[in-house]
Design an enzyme around this catalytic site. Structure first.
Site, short mmCIF file in Angstrom:
data_model
loop_
_atom_site.label_atom_id
_atom_site.label_comp_id
_atom_site.label_asym_id
_atom_site.label_seq_id
_atom_site.Cartn_x
_atom_site.Cartn_y
_atom_site.Cartn_z
N GLY C 161 39.34 46.73 41.75
CA GLY C 161 39.72 45.72 42.73
C GLY C 161 38.69 44.61 42.79
N CYS C 162 39.10 43.50 43.36
CA CYS C 162 38.21 42.33 43.39
C CYS C 162 37.01 42.57 44.30
CB CYS C 162 38.98 41.08 43.80
SG CYS C 162 39.99 41.26 45.29
#
Lengths: 345, 345, 345, 345
Positions: C161-162
């Protein structure tokens, strides 16, 4: 004694002053919320109803906490007619086209922020607002500074569009004074913030699409072009643009002036037209900026003319205030015989 | 009767009401201009002087056209003391440190928006504001909701910093009520718009550097951290961040609550502290956003607590209003015995 | 000879080099478009399929004109398995959870940008990604710099995920080196641009709601928190915030360091971990900014430690590149034995 | 095989290919940094010098970490002439006016990004660039797509201004084809991001002044107007506007077309002119947006014509790339006989 603001009417402490009952139909959109914000602190009125369509009636309006704490209720036309002296319509065109005449017939004053009643010409109206079948009597076009006498005696006001407000305040006085060359093209390149597109999410108003971008839209096909053309009585090449900001319109207007017309001549016409107007500020060659009018009801106008007869006019407003809800309340003030700045400074 | 706003004091129509003379020293910066904007429409005061340093005295303030139309004059302390009952100082720390005592000694009430008099501890002051040699008598720390009694009787008010205002309104009531666990770290991650950095151009506030960016600054070394620590009586890990927006602060506060403390317990403390406060809006678990308070004097506070005793508090203000000029006028209203919302809604 | 960029692999002029066939499933979202942009100019691969769901298959992608000119076709899993050596999944979690194992079973290498396979713990996965029933064999967590060996031999990569990418690159090396004090709270205050929320319009991502605003969300309930906790092996208080910008994440991390740990000690660990990494830039006490990494695959990391053992780590990435599509291609390069920077500088 | 990008020239792995030595004078401004970014990854060149004025020579360029790691040195003209085959000048007009001829005389190819050599007419040059006394031989105006033959054989290229690049690519082909009505006014309303104003802080580029604002400037007095008029051979009413975004220009062009000219006729001319150009994308009536070209070297052009002969052309570029550094490298590629897209896709 440096304060320029005019004395206000006596505040709400005086009970009778606040006895005018107002309602807002379509209270949860951006213009509806601005109306609530202004009217809640307006010393002469009391908000007796704020309506929304069923699905959003229970919606929270967190920005209005401690400002307007009433309920948002479903639209009920007979109740509106009974409980309000003045109704603001911040509704889609079709809904406004239907509701406004009913309210006016019931003796209520109506200020319609939709486009339904802005165009007087039936053919134009059929093209751009086919849901509007006829114009009621007692109707005024609410470009306040230029239509005050009509607004004063109106039963119903068609509140102007945001682009036409910015554009016509700068352009109409020059046309009326004969300073604009006949037959030459008029170009209106208008730049708007995104709130003018309303509160409904769409791809065009998605943050990631607008941030860092600028785009033109509605070329040769925006109904505000028809409204501007009505205002100046001839063709205008109007192109709106979407800017990466929330509030505000800047309209850049390119015209040819009549031979021999100088910058000073324009200044003279503007001064004569707006010299005593509290909401129009003339800035001349220094040119106005959106920032200076954001969150206010002002329209700032600047202009330049060169030796070859080219003129550039620049006009800025906050699209939600002078371009919508602010001007609507200004019109209400005029209709009620109040100082037009009441609640707006 | 849905209108929540309290009745105003009688407006300027009543001549005696406007007899209080106010001056703004440092009128051309962002906080100075906000002061002029608010005071010009305040029904109880008249602006008798607005000053600026020599180089900017002739500066145009286009956003204030038709609002404040007086002259901006060079700073003249004796004239200020003579012509004003209350003086707002929107000056650099050093200038304020010198001027404020002189005015107070002359019997003028002073509201100082600089940081010069915010820290009571001499060692802290020596570190962060070495230009301030001593604190005058009659001084109050103007976090209005939490210091009202002191403000009421003050000769001089040190208006709080923007970050401390947002942070302490959320944090101090919980500390005071014993809901914050002793000894656990308190982290304050604050996000601010750029106007907090003032009006002087710099690389850090250059549009092309800030647009599309976020940055932390002042880690372990921002004097607002000392002001927050003073407010809570212990260490706080405060890190401010610069955001790509103009106005507003959001402060996210991470604490451990005392064993057994629930979200409802926080709600109860907040309700008790702020339940009757017009400018604090409690939004609980729905969490506040900067947009809802921009261009207002509100502080919105939200909070969450989990089962393990972690709490997250979120507080938002407009840094130029509740974080500076709005709260300054709120303090003036309290000092004068007026309704504290006068001119601010 | 000042040029720092490493020599590239031979370009597409060499036909065999471009013989690796890649496909993008979910090509019209923001991460899908970034994948097309990168892969279209990648010298070692050829895009053999780009798919979208039925309703958007005919969609124009004007930003990709002259870059990717192939068709966007409906998703056809057997065709994907037949026509591609590597498939990137830029799909919703549920669709990815179903498709990825089918492709891997067919011998295709898979790089999944969804969250479906990021959490190894079954209970955590059941909570946050209930649509993912089991983890396939040959799966690696694609935080490239810290998981390179696993990525090299993986059949399938769960792209991080970012928020976890930005956070774990700064935090995990310190935890692994034992520099983070045991038992002390770890606070992660993360700030993201709006593109992380994807391309579907919503009220939360409507321009007029985000511009000029900042808000916290997902307190105690964001699944990226679980992913960060997995990465550090313990609890983390993670609060994401939405910022008024399009691209980029800044993660501010508050920890207590082990007694006696200095800023230099952190520098030493970071240098040892990332000293030879092309996509991690260590900026130390000068602290990084989003602007410096926007539109790149870099992660910039800064840090400060004070005498009392408090540390503040700041990490920035472009959420669509190092936080999604850039890291996905970096992982592909590693899986293929290419220089990891190929196509990414 | 959907990939549209052309095969690149062999990369830097081939030592001889990178043997062309390039220098950037003025490397720390926005256009200078973009040049370094592009040239550092360009497979055919090696950066042998990057200079800045004394005060900024030691400046850190954090965005270029791991990309360009050479030194920034003081400007030394003899060294430049000795060590570089091609020099890019990203300098103020005056400095470029002095340095360019010296370098060209020494046999170095020069690409000048200043305005010093853009205007051929001596009277115009005397008015807008008085520091430029004469034009050297071998000079080409580097609007690449329309001046390729001249650029190929040039010793020195005057790289066009950002506004003229966007405007002339859309307008010049129509004028050349006789589709623009003679004698009718041409209005160019151009909107630019702030990076076009350069890196030096000023009130006009202060974040708090630009955010949420739009303003016109340079009415009847911007030298890019003269450059546009040179390009079309007649008068143009050019008004630039500052927009609240960092990168990008959108130019809206209002013309009258010759009688009978249709939208299809414009399409035909554009297709003939740009049909094979990799960096011009023709979007017709769908109209282009800045977002689609930001961070690229593309120019996207759209157009509309109505029945009355009014035409609206819309052209967008990234002002720092196609409007400055990108086009400069494109020109270098043409001068060197390379594929013009090398290093730019």
């Amino acid at each position: 004694m440096h304060t320029a603001v005019q004395p206000r009417a006596a505040g709400k402490a005086g009970a009778p002053a606040a006895a005018i009952r107002v309602a807002v139909a379509g209270a949860t959109g951006y213009t509806g919320q601005e109306l609530l914000r202004i009217l809640a602190r307006h010393p002469a009125v009391t908000i007796t109803a704020a309506t929304s369509s069923g699905t959003t009636a229970a919606r929270k309006l967190p920005a209005l906490g401690h400002i307007f704490t009433g309920d948002i209720t479903p639209l009920d036309p007979p109740a509106l007619a009974r409980d309000a002296d003045i109704v603001f319509l911040a509704l889609p065109d079709k809904a406004a086209a239907e509701l406004a005449p009913r309210l006016a017939d019931a003796g209520v004053k109506v200020i319609d922020l939709s486009g339904a009643f802005r165009l007087r010409d039936q053919a134009q109206r059929a093209r751009w607002y086919p849901e509007t079948h006829a114009l009621p009597g007692g109707l005024a076009y609410g470009l306040t500074e230029l239509e005050r006498a009509a607004v004063e005696r109106a039963q119903m006001v068609a509140n102007p569009g945001c682009y036409p407000t910015a554009t016509l305040l700068a352009l109409r006085p020059l046309v009326a004074a004969g300073l604009v060359a006949k037959g030459a093209d008029i170009v209106v390149d208008a730049k708007s913030g995104v709130s003018g597109a309303g509160k409904t999410p769409s791809e065009r108003t998605h943050f990631s699409e607008v941030h860092g971008s600028v785009s033109a839209y509605g070329v040769f096909g925006h109904r505000h072009g028809a409204e501007i053309e009505q205002g100046v009585g001839g063709p205008v090449n109007f192109v709106p643009h979407l800017m990466p900001l929330d509030r505000g319109i800047l309209s850049t207007i390119y015209v040819r002036v009549a031979p021999g017309t100088t910058e000073a001549a324009l200044a003279s016409v503007y001064e004569k037209t707006f010299g005593h107007e509290p909401f129009v500020r003339l800035v001349g060659a220094s040119l106005p900026e959106i920032k200076h009018v954001a969150h206010t009801n002002f329209c700032d106008i600047g202009w330049r003319v060169d030796d070859s007869g080219r003129a550039v006019l620049v006009s800025v407003i906050d699209n939600l205030l002078k371009g919508a809800s602010g001007q609507a309340v200004q019109n209400m003030n005029v209709m009620l015989g109040l100082d037009q700045t009441t609640g707006l400074l």
